[in-house]
Write a protein that holds these residues in place. Structure first.
Motif, PDB file in Angstrom:
ATOM      1  N   SER A  36      12.762   7.074 -11.006  1.00  0.00           N
ATOM      2  CA  SER A  36      14.068   7.729 -11.101  1.00  0.00           C
ATOM      3  C   SER A  36      15.026   7.333  -9.979  1.00  0.00           C
ATOM      4  CB  SER A  36      13.892   9.252 -11.134  1.00  0.00           C
ATOM      5  OG  SER A  36      13.219   9.708  -9.985  1.00  0.00           O
ATOM      6  N   LYS A  37      14.494   7.122  -8.776  1.00  0.00           N
ATOM      7  CA  LYS A  37      15.389   6.794  -7.654  1.00  0.00           C
ATOM      8  C   LYS A  37      16.021   5.411  -7.794  1.00  0.00           C
ATOM      9  CE  LYS A  37      11.565   5.319  -4.611  1.00  0.00           C
ATOM     10  NZ  LYS A  37      10.905   5.588  -3.315  1.00  0.00           N
ATOM     11  N   TYR A  38      15.453   4.582  -8.689  1.00  0.00           N
ATOM     12  CA  TYR A  38      16.004   3.241  -8.924  1.00  0.00           C
ATOM     13  C   TYR A  38      16.928   3.220 -10.141  1.00  0.00           C
ATOM     14  CZ  TYR A  38      12.145   2.057  -5.802  1.00  0.00           C
ATOM     15  OH  TYR A  38      11.275   2.013  -4.740  1.00  0.00           O
ATOM     16  N   GLY A  39      16.980   4.327 -10.886  1.00  0.00           N
ATOM     17  CA  GLY A  39      17.841   4.391 -12.066  1.00  0.00           C
ATOM     18  C   GLY A  39      17.307   3.620 -13.252  1.00  0.00           C
ATOM     19  N   GLY A  40      16.041   3.250 -13.210  1.00  0.00           N
ATOM     20  CA  GLY A  40      15.422   2.493 -14.308  1.00  0.00           C
ATOM     21  C   GLY A  40      14.004   2.116 -13.934  1.00  0.00           C
ATOM     22  N   LEU A 172      27.370   7.653 -14.561  1.00  0.00           N
ATOM     23  CA  LEU A 172      27.832   9.024 -14.353  1.00  0.00           C
ATOM     24  C   LEU A 172      27.129   9.695 -13.177  1.00  0.00           C
ATOM     25  CD1 LEU A 172      28.017  10.301 -18.056  1.00  0.00           C
ATOM     26  CD2 LEU A 172      29.884   9.439 -16.626  1.00  0.00           C
ATOM     27  N   GLY A 173      26.019   9.086 -12.729  1.00  0.00           N
ATOM     28  CA  GLY A 173      25.281   9.651 -11.605  1.00  0.00           C
ATOM     29  C   GLY A 173      24.484  10.881 -11.964  1.00  0.00           C
ATOM     30  N   VAL A 174      23.894  10.888 -13.185  1.00  0.00           N
ATOM     31  CA  VAL A 174      23.178  12.084 -13.642  1.00  0.00           C
ATOM     32  C   VAL A 174      21.662  11.894 -13.670  1.00  0.00           C
ATOM     33  CG1 VAL A 174      25.140  12.919 -14.955  1.00  0.00           C
ATOM     34  CG2 VAL A 174      23.457  11.447 -16.092  1.00  0.00           C
ATOM     35  N   LEU A 223      40.192   5.975 -14.980  1.00  0.00           N
ATOM     36  CA  LEU A 223      40.368   7.365 -14.552  1.00  0.00           C
ATOM     37  C   LEU A 223      40.353   7.504 -13.035  1.00  0.00           C
ATOM     38  CD1 LEU A 223      38.058   9.184 -17.156  1.00  0.00           C
ATOM     39  CD2 LEU A 223      40.563   9.224 -17.097  1.00  0.00           C
ATOM     40  N   GLY A 224      39.984   6.413 -12.349  1.00  0.00           N
ATOM     41  CA  GLY A 224      39.987   6.413 -10.893  1.00  0.00           C
ATOM     42  C   GLY A 224      38.721   6.952 -10.253  1.00  0.00           C
ATOM     43  N   TYR A 225      37.600   6.955 -11.023  1.00  0.00           N
ATOM     44  CA  TYR A 225      36.340   7.469 -10.476  1.00  0.00           C
ATOM     45  C   TYR A 225      35.378   6.330 -10.154  1.00  0.00           C
ATOM     46  CZ  TYR A 225      37.994  11.884 -12.470  1.00  0.00           C
ATOM     47  OH  TYR A 225      38.748  12.990 -12.789  1.00  0.00           O
ATOM     48  N   GLU A 226      34.722   6.442  -9.021  1.00  0.00           N
ATOM     49  CA  GLU A 226      33.659   5.499  -8.690  1.00  0.00           C
ATOM     50  C   GLU A 226      32.398   5.881  -9.475  1.00  0.00           C
ATOM     51  OE1 GLU A 226      32.843   4.969  -4.570  1.00  0.00           O
ATOM     52  OE2 GLU A 226      34.942   5.207  -3.988  1.00  0.00           O
ATOM     53  N   ASP A 232      31.987  17.145 -12.844  1.00  0.00           N
ATOM     54  CA  ASP A 232      31.097  17.644 -13.883  1.00  0.00           C
ATOM     55  C   ASP A 232      31.773  17.760 -15.242  1.00  0.00           C
ATOM     56  OD1 ASP A 232      28.980  17.752 -12.168  1.00  0.00           O
ATOM     57  OD2 ASP A 232      29.127  19.907 -11.771  1.00  0.00           O
ATOM     58  N   ASP A 233      33.028  18.251 -15.270  1.00  0.00           N
ATOM     59  CA  ASP A 233      33.696  18.416 -16.564  1.00  0.00           C
ATOM     60  C   ASP A 233      33.943  17.064 -17.233  1.00  0.00           C
ATOM     61  OD1 ASP A 233      35.531  17.775 -14.559  1.00  0.00           O
ATOM     62  OD2 ASP A 233      37.207  18.715 -15.614  1.00  0.00           O
ATOM     63  N   VAL A 234      34.233  16.043 -16.440  1.00  0.00           N
ATOM     64  CA  VAL A 234      34.448  14.696 -16.988  1.00  0.00           C
ATOM     65  C   VAL A 234      33.117  14.111 -17.463  1.00  0.00           C
ATOM     66  CG1 VAL A 234      35.284  12.364 -16.491  1.00  0.00           C
ATOM     67  CG2 VAL A 234      36.449  14.341 -15.509  1.00  0.00           C
ATOM     68  N   LYS A 235      32.059  14.351 -16.713  1.00  0.00           N
ATOM     69  CA  LYS A 235      30.720  13.899 -17.135  1.00  0.00           C
ATOM     70  C   LYS A 235      30.380  14.436 -18.522  1.00  0.00           C
ATOM     71  CE  LYS A 235      28.530  13.645 -12.553  1.00  0.00           C
ATOM     72  NZ  LYS A 235      27.497  14.251 -11.672  1.00  0.00           N
TER      73      LYS A 235
END
Length: 331
Positions: A36-40, A172-174, A223-226, A232-235
């Motif tokens: 999980s810490k590697y995202g895959g 999204l960083g989830v 949208l200007g997000y990294e 959370d609402d955008v996610k």
């Protein structure tokens, strides 16, 4: 017949024991916390964990079935497709176990295991039927005319649906795995807030989710997000819009394929088949009988390998000790 099934095709170490089609045990040891810490999935970590766990998982499966190795009549093992290092662990273990115990061995294609997972349920379709395999590594449509008789109708040209889920979740960083998290967040989001593309490929039964993944990346940039730093609402809204696109495509392809092949029965299987929205919308398709394995049988597990091996053995098939692992293995 008592069948021992082994699956180490990816990051889950799984061993199951069946009596014909009845599940006596189905043990799945997950490696999520290591990846999980590697995202895959990190292939080297996956294969090392399989080596550490394979014997313990096998003992647990046999004990849960209240049997001993002497009771086993057939060893069914997944030998592809999948991560080659992971596959080799399960295959080498199965061949050694077969040689030492003098039990018959049968190699099973992972995709065939997913198709036949439905035969572990009390309710399963008559032949012929259409199958959609939708998972982290595969998104394919097959016509199934009998055990062992498969015709590929369409497949992904790039990312599989489950892979797209994981990559969008990383943006999204989830966290990982992305499928269950996005499914949960999508229930609280507005799928119409953002307009994302639906890749239908002009009537083809193939799939393509790479462009959809890229569209999410560009949306975040506009949208200007990294990546990984999204409110959370955008996610929730992006998750809902993304999931709606994926499921729209899957549902439409099912309809097209069923119409082209003149089939009324459809099986949806693979890890993404555990998605709550897909399960709900699939059951709403008019004119088709939809069959879904229970969620625990959609994700990778050894019971599906065992039942596929059981049906191959009934047709007189066996494997020898020259059986090898294949990272790419067409069905």
């Amino acid at each position: 017949m008592i069948v021992l099934g082994i699956d180490t095709s990816c990051d889950d170490t799984s061993v199951a024991v069946l009596e014909d089609r009845k599940i006596l045990s189905n043990v799945v040891s997950s490696q999520i916390k290591f990846h999980s810490k590697y995202g895959g999935i990190v292939p080297e970590i996956a294969s090392r964990k399989h080596i550490e766990w394979i014997w313990d998982v096998t003992e647990k499966a046999i004990n849960e079935a209240n049997l001993t190795m002497k009771d086993i009549e057939l060893i069914a093992v997944c030998h592809g497709p999948g991560l080659i290092g992971s596959l080799l662990v399960g295959l080498c273990f199965a061949k050694a176990l077969s040689y030492a115990s003098r039990k018959s061995l049968i190699g099973v294609n992972h995709l065939e295991g997913h198709i036949q997972a439905i035969f572990l349920e009390k309710l399963y379709p008559d032949f012929p039927f259409l199958t959609l395999i939708v998972s982290g590594g595969h998104t394919s449509l097959y016509r199934v005319d009998d055990f062992g008789k498969y015709k590929e109708l369409g497949r992904t040209r790039d990312d599989a649906a489950g892979e797209a889920y994981d990559k969008v979740a990383k943006m999204l960083g989830v966290g990982y795995p992305g499928g269950p998290v996005i499914d949960s967040m999508a229930n609280e989001g507005n799928p119409e807030k953002f307009n994302l593309p639906r890749p239908y490929l002009h009537g083809s039964l193939d799939f393509s989710f790479s462009g959809l993944k890229t569209a999410v990346k560009l949306l975040l940039k506009n949208l200007g997000y990294e990546e990984g730093k999204v409110p959370d609402d955008v996610k929730k809204d992006i998750s809902a819009a993304f999931q709606c696109c994926v499921i729209d495509v899957l549902i439409e392809k099912i309809k097209w394929a069923a119409s082209m092949e003149k089939l009324k029965r459809v099986v949806i299987t693979g890890g993404v088949a555990a998605n709550s929205e897909l399960r709900k919308r699939a059951k709403m398709i008019e004119g088709l009988e939809i069959y879904l394995p229970s969620k625990s049988l959609c994700t990778d597990n050894a019971a599906m390998i065992a039942v596929a091996g059981y049906h191959r053995f009934l047709r007189g098939e066996k494997s020898d000790l020259y059986l090898n692992a294949r990272a790419y293995l067409p069905l």
